[in-house]
Design an enzyme around this catalytic site. Structure first.
Site, mmCIF file in Angstrom:
data_model
loop_
_atom_site.group_PDB
_atom_site.id
_atom_site.type_symbol
_atom_site.label_atom_id
_atom_site.label_comp_id
_atom_site.label_asym_id
_atom_site.label_seq_id
_atom_site.Cartn_x
_atom_site.Cartn_y
_atom_site.Cartn_z
ATOM 1 N N HIS A 118 38.995 -9.045 157.185
ATOM 2 C CA HIS A 118 38.040 -7.873 156.507
ATOM 3 C C HIS A 118 36.722 -8.440 157.375
ATOM 4 O O HIS A 118 36.057 -9.007 156.669
ATOM 5 C CB HIS A 118 38.334 -7.869 155.011
ATOM 6 N N HIS A 135 32.853 -7.059 159.023
ATOM 7 C CA HIS A 135 31.947 -6.052 159.390
ATOM 8 C C HIS A 135 30.988 -6.778 160.690
ATOM 9 O O HIS A 135 30.393 -7.887 160.371
ATOM 10 C CB HIS A 135 30.710 -5.732 158.317
ATOM 11 N N LEU A 136 31.199 -6.306 162.040
ATOM 12 C CA LEU A 136 30.433 -6.553 162.868
ATOM 13 C C LEU A 136 29.355 -5.759 163.528
ATOM 14 O O LEU A 136 28.457 -6.213 164.195
ATOM 15 C CB LEU A 136 31.418 -6.824 164.000
ATOM 16 N N ARG A 137 29.081 -4.588 162.722
ATOM 17 C CA ARG A 137 28.272 -3.639 162.959
ATOM 18 C C ARG A 137 28.151 -3.310 164.452
ATOM 19 O O ARG A 137 29.190 -3.417 165.023
ATOM 20 C CB ARG A 137 26.660 -4.276 162.733
ATOM 21 N N LYS A 195 41.001 2.708 156.515
ATOM 22 C CA LYS A 195 40.260 2.046 155.496
ATOM 23 C C LYS A 195 40.142 3.276 154.471
ATOM 24 O O LYS A 195 39.516 4.108 154.835
ATOM 25 C CB LYS A 195 39.226 1.330 155.933
ATOM 26 N N HIS A 247 38.814 -0.202 149.494
ATOM 27 C CA HIS A 247 38.096 -0.801 148.550
ATOM 28 C C HIS A 247 37.990 -0.068 147.431
ATOM 29 O O HIS A 247 37.678 0.976 147.040
ATOM 30 C CB HIS A 247 36.509 -0.189 149.226
ATOM 31 N N HIS A 294 39.074 -7.410 149.259
ATOM 32 C CA HIS A 294 37.871 -8.416 148.555
ATOM 33 C C HIS A 294 38.071 -8.324 147.263
ATOM 34 O O HIS A 294 37.139 -7.701 146.448
ATOM 35 C CB HIS A 294 36.635 -7.927 148.941
ATOM 36 N N ASP A 330 35.041 -10.585 154.588
ATOM 37 C CA ASP A 330 33.841 -9.436 154.359
ATOM 38 C C ASP A 330 32.496 -9.867 154.807
ATOM 39 O O ASP A 330 31.628 -9.551 153.915
ATOM 40 C CB ASP A 330 34.037 -9.164 153.019
ATOM 41 N N HIS A 349 23.388 -7.837 156.878
ATOM 42 C CA HIS A 349 22.193 -6.609 156.816
ATOM 43 C C HIS A 349 21.048 -7.776 157.189
ATOM 44 O O HIS A 349 20.917 -8.828 156.675
ATOM 45 C CB HIS A 349 21.854 -6.283 155.456
ATOM 46 N N ALA A 362 24.197 -3.970 149.869
ATOM 47 C CA ALA A 362 25.187 -4.778 149.484
ATOM 48 C C ALA A 362 25.776 -5.498 150.727
ATOM 49 O O ALA A 362 26.243 -4.792 151.611
ATOM 50 C CB ALA A 362 26.361 -4.163 148.642
HETATM 51 C C1 NCD Z 1 29.928 -4.178 152.882
HETATM 52 C C2 NCD Z 1 29.009 -3.599 154.141
HETATM 53 O O1 NCD Z 1 27.937 -4.079 154.017
HETATM 54 O O2 NCD Z 1 29.215 -3.115 154.916
HETATM 55 N N1 NCD Z 1 29.296 -4.496 151.911
HETATM 56 C C3 NCD Z 1 29.628 -5.151 151.024
HETATM 57 O O3 NCD Z 1 29.022 -5.431 150.029
HETATM 58 N N2 NCD Z 1 30.945 -5.798 150.827
HETATM 59 C C4 NCD Z 1 30.681 -3.021 152.637
HETATM 60 C C5 NCD Z 1 32.026 -3.304 151.954
HETATM 61 O O4 NCD Z 1 32.749 -4.157 152.307
HETATM 62 O O5 NCD Z 1 32.211 -2.922 150.732
HETATM 63 ZN ZN ZN Z 2 33.636 -5.161 153.506
HETATM 64 ZN ZN ZN Z 3 34.215 -3.013 150.253
#
Ligand code: NCD
Ligand code: ZN
Ligand code: ZN
Length: 352
Positions: free
Chosen positions: A14, A16-18, A99, A136, A174, A247, A251, A263
Site C-alpha cells: 500500500h 502512494h508515490l504521487r 481500490k 479504505h 491500513h 501507506d 504531502h 492526511a
Molecule cells: C492517503 C493519501 O494522502 O493519499 N492519506 C492517508 O492519510 N492515509 C490516502 C489514504 O490512504 O487514505
Molecule cells: Zn493510503
Molecule cells: Zn486510505
C-alpha cells in the site's frame, strides 16, 4: 541480542508515490529497500482505467531506474467503472487490485463510491476473475465520530458486502482498530489486512497531546493505545492474513501545516528500520520476514523475493534525515518519537 537480520527483500502492499516532481523525489526511497509495491491510484485525476494505469506505471519505472523495483497498480473504483474495465485489468499482470475509496473518506477520494449498490456489477466481475478489492474502510457519515468510522464501516458496509459476494477477495487497508483485527482474525477465507508501520508506533496522543502535531495526522486517524496494541499483536502473530502496507503518503509541509492540513505520513525512508524496532521490541524479529516479505506476496499470487536485505542493530539510536526536498517545498519524514536502533545496511557497509 541479534545485531544483524537478513530477510527476503520486502514488498510494500500500500504505497502512494504521487506524480511529477514529487514522484521523482520519493520513489527512490521505496525502491532502495523494497522489491515490489502496490501503487495507490488516488492521483488527480484518479487512475481509473488501463490506459492511465499503464502510463502511470511507466512514469514510476522511469523514476526508479537503476533499482530492482517493480510497481504493481491498483485501479480506482468509481460508480462508472464497468465490468469490462475490470476484466481488462484482471487480464493484465500489471494491475493486481482495485481500490475502493468511500467518496470523501480521504485524500483525493471525491471520485469514489457513494453507494455500494452502484458498483456491484464491477465487484461481481472482480469476484468472478479473482481480482482483489483493496478498501479504505471508513464510513463518511457526518454523525459518526471519526474514531469510530472504521468499526461502522465493518458493520454497515464490509460485512454485508462479504456476505453478498463471498467469492470477492478483500484487503482491508491500513487497519487501525482492535475491531478490525478481530474481524480479520475471525473471518474464514478471502479477507486479509495491511497494517502500516506508523499505526504500530503511534497513538492519538502523538497527534494531540502536548500540542497539535499535523505530521501525525493520517487517515484512518491513529486511535488509543489499546488499538495500537491489538495491531502490534496481529502484526507479530505470524498470521499470514496480516501483511505490511506502509501507506507512505507524502504531502509537502505547506499542505500538511495549514488550517485544513492533508492526511498522510511520509514513512518510506524509515519504514523498515521502524518495523525492525517494533518487532524486536516484541521479541519477534523471527516473524518480521513473514509480515514484510512473504505473506503479502503470497496473497497477491507472487513468490517471495529471492533477494535479501540486511537490517543492522546499533547500540545508539540512528539519526535519520528528517526532511527531503520535493516540489520546491519540503516533505517531513516520519519520526516515531521513540529511538530507532535499526538501519537498512547499504552495499558499502556490507563490504566493510
Ligand atoms: C492517503 C493519501 O494522502 O493519499 N492519506 C492517508 O492519510 N492515509 C490516502 C489514504 O490512504 O487514505
Ligand atoms: Zn493510503
Ligand atoms: Zn486510505
Amino acid at each position: 541480542m541479534t545485531d544483524r537480520l537478513t530477510i527476503r527483500r520486502p514488498d510494500d502492499w500500500h504505497l502512494h508515490l504521487r506524480d511529477g516532481a514529487m514522484l521523482s523525489a520519493v520513489a527512490p526511497h521505496t525502491a532502495r529497500d523494497f522489491g515490489r509495491a502496490l501503487i495507490m491510484p488516488n492521483l488527480v485525476p484518479p487512475v481509473t482505467d488501463m490506459t492511465a494505469a499503464l502510463a502511470y506505471r511507466q512514469r514510476i519505472q522511469n523514476a526508479t531506474k537503476g533499482f530492482d523495483f517493480t510497481p504493481y497498480m491498483a485501479l480506482y473504483l468509481t460508480e462508472d467503472t464497468s465490468p469490462e474495465t475490470i476484466r481488462a485489468a484482471a487480464a493484465d499482470d500489471a494491475v493486481i487490485a482495485v481500490k475502493l475509496y468511500p467518496a470523501g473518506a480521504t485524500t483525493n477520494s471525491a471520485s469514489g463510491v457513494r453507494h455500494i449498490d452502484s458498483v456491484m456489477p464491477a465487484l461481481e466481475a472482480m469476484a468472478e476473475t479473482g481480482l482483489p478489492l483493496a478498501i479504505h474502510g471508513e464510513v463518511t457519515t457526518d454523525s459518526v465520530d471519526i474514531f469510530d468510522r472504521e468499526k461502522h464501516f465493518i458493520d454497515e458496509v464490509l460485512d454485508p458486502l462479504r456476505q453478498r459476494l463471498p467469492q470477492l477477495r478483500v484487503v482491508m487497508e491500513h487497519i487501525t482498530t482492535e475491531d478490525a483485527a478481530h474481524y480479520v482474525s475471525s473471518s474464514d477465507t478471502g479477507l486479509a489486512a495491511t497494517i502500516t508501520v506508523h499505526h504500530l508506533m503511534i497513538t492519538r496522543n502523538h497527534i494531540l497531546a502536548g500540542g497539535i502535531r499535523p505530521h501525525y495526522y493520517c487517515l484512518p486517524v491513529a486511535k488509543r493505545s489499546r488499538h495500537r496494541d491489538a495491531l502490534i499483536a496481529a502484526a507479530v502473530s505470524g498470521d499470514p492474513r496480516y501483511f505490511m502496507g506502509t501507506d507512505s503518503a507524502p504531502h509537502t509541509d505547506h499542505a500538511k501545516l495549514s488550517p485544513c492540513g492533508c492526511a498522510g505520513m511520509f514513512t518510506a525512508p524509515v519504514a523498515m528500520a521502524c518495523l525492525a524496532e517494533v518487532f524486536s521490541g516484541q521479541g519477534h524479529l523471527d516473524r518480521l520476514e513473514g509480515f514484510a516479505s512473504v505473506f503479502g506476496a503470497n496473497f497477491y499470487g507472487f513468490s517471495p523475493s529471492e533477494q535479501t536485505i540486511t537490517l543492522r542493530r546499533h547500540d545508539t539510536p540512528v539519526p535519520v534525515t528528517p526532511i527531503i526536498e520535493a516540489d520546491g517545498d519540503q516533505v517531513t519524514v516520519f519520526d516515531p518519537m521513540t529511538p530507532v536502533h535499526w538501519s537498512v545496511e547499504v552495499e558499502a557497509e556490507k563490504k566493510a
